[in-house]
Design an enzyme around this catalytic site. Structure first.
Site, PDB file in Angstrom:
ATOM      1  N   VAL A  55       1.253  -3.887   3.698  1.00 24.16           N
ATOM      2  CA  VAL A  55       1.039  -5.040   4.397  1.00 24.16           C
ATOM      3  C   VAL A  55       2.519  -6.212   4.093  1.00 24.16           C
ATOM      4  CG1 VAL A  55      -1.446  -5.367   4.352  1.00 24.16           C
ATOM      5  CG2 VAL A  55      -0.144  -6.093   2.367  1.00 24.16           C
ATOM      6  N   SER A 113       0.729  -1.252   0.004  1.00 24.70           N
ATOM      7  CA  SER A 113      -0.202   0.113  -0.004  1.00 24.70           C
ATOM      8  C   SER A 113       0.870   1.251   0.071  1.00 24.70           C
ATOM      9  CB  SER A 113      -0.914  -0.061   1.244  1.00 24.70           C
ATOM     10  OG  SER A 113      -2.131  -0.677   0.923  1.00 24.70           O
TER      11      SER A 113
HETATM   12  N1  GLU Z   1      -1.461  -5.465  -2.553  1.00 26.63           N
HETATM   13  C1  GLU Z   1      -2.293  -5.511  -1.326  1.00 26.63           C
HETATM   14  C2  GLU Z   1      -4.047  -5.510  -1.694  1.00 26.63           C
HETATM   15  O1  GLU Z   1      -4.397  -5.084  -2.393  1.00 26.63           O
HETATM   16  C3  GLU Z   1      -2.076  -3.914  -0.411  1.00 26.63           C
HETATM   17  C4  GLU Z   1      -2.746  -3.819   0.747  1.00 26.63           C
HETATM   18  C5  GLU Z   1      -1.914  -3.033   1.825  1.00 26.63           C
HETATM   19  O2  GLU Z   1      -0.879  -2.965   1.765  1.00 26.63           O
HETATM   20  O3  GLU Z   1      -2.812  -2.506   2.691  1.00 26.63           O
HETATM   21  O4  GLU Z   1      -4.469  -6.356  -0.744  1.00 26.63           O
END
Ligand code: GLU
Length: 305
Positions: free
Chosen positions: A259, A61
């Protein structure tokens, strides 16, 4: 500063045992929970690095900040914020509920997945490849690191298991919130999330934002002062998912987490900070990362409030 960072790593070593490495994207589940890194980039260009700062991880994110800056440069802020709002949600980062129940005409903000997918759809380029290349090149420029790449394995893993994001995107398409090809917007989004960085890279992104859009080490302007202001404000209100309020009270620095375990922070007119610890709390934020930022904020009186 170097001594302070080293003692912060030492003081928070045991925290890596708390929480869990994200595994809903299977490849992220292979992350080593013992890693702990911190980097600070001052606005005179000096850098301080401690712990596992060199370990690479995917931005996840944190990339939403990169794509937001690029979309504003491409389309202008008025246009961008006609399609995505500026309000925090209090809901999880991948929540779908408001889009239907509140009959939204646009997602709440660019830091939740729904908003970020719309932002990805706004990035200009003749082909998907070109749009992704523009995001990667922009990240390379801000970090002064030409070796930054998409981690193709993480991308594959995300795209194979990203059904929640697909659901968000198709729902938004059905309501005309998202226009154009859903699969292309998702490809851009998944690939930007899979860009691999280390903690120094993200502290440099923070430093550019802290320096009102100018790279501290060359004096080159990357984004307008106004864009830097907008982005930092949205980081304060929405950057730490539904933990943004508590983070503002305890730490008080514009920040964006991912995340993958990284947190990028920009202390206006003072420094950029990158922290990394893959074990996450239930909101999706790095537990040790938050604690390290809290300690640094307290020691150096960094809260903007
Ligand atoms: N690629 C992750 C998702 O879309 C990013 C989420 C995050 O880092 O909060 O679930």
């Amino acid at each position: 500063m170097q001594g302070l960072l080293e003692s912060i790593i030492e003081n928070n070593k045991d925290l890596v045992k708390e929480g869990k490495v994200a595994s809903y994207i299977p490849l992220l589940g292979q992350g080593n929970p013992d890693h702990l890194g911190i980097a600070v980039t001052n606005l005179d260009g000096r850098e301080y690095l401690a712990g596992d700062w060199e370990v690479k991880y995917t931005m996840q994110s944190i990339s939403k900040v990169i794509s937001l800056m690029l979309a504003i440069m491409d389309k202008g802020s008025r246009n961008v914020f006609s399609k995505v709002g500026m309000e925090p949600t209090g809901d999880g980062f991948n929540s779908i509920v408001n889009l239907e129940v509140k009959k939204l005409s646009k997602p709440y903000n660019p830091m939740i997945n729904a908003g970020a997918i719309v932002i990805s759809s706004l990035i200009e380029g003749a082909t998907v490849e070109e749009r992704i290349k523009r995001i990667v090149t922009f990240a390379q420029k801000i970090t002064d690191n030409k070796s930054i790449r998409v981690n193709e394995e993480v991308y594959q893993s995300e795209q194979e298991t990203g059904d929640r994001n697909r659901a968000l995107a198709y729902f938004m398409k059905s309501n005309n919130i998202l226009t154009g090809s859903v699969e292309e917007s998702l490809e851009v989004y998944f690939k930007q999330c899979s860009i691999e960085v280390n903690s120094r890279d993200i502290s440099r992104i923070g430093a550019m934002l802290a320096n009102d859009g100018i790279l501290p080490w060359t004096g080159e302007r990357i984004i307008s002062r106004e864009t830097a202001r907008i982005v930092k404000t949205i980081m304060v209100t929405c950057g730490m998912y539904d933990e943004s309020g508590e983070f503002a009270v305890h730490i008080g620095i514009p920040a964006k987490s991912g995340v993958g375990g990284g947190i990028m922070a920009a202390v206006p007119r003072r420094m950029g900070i990158g922290v990394f610890g893959p074990s996450l709390d239930e909101k999706g934020n790095s537990i040790a990362g938050i604690k390290m930022l809290q300690e640094l904020s307290k020691e150096l009186d960094l809260s903007i409030f």
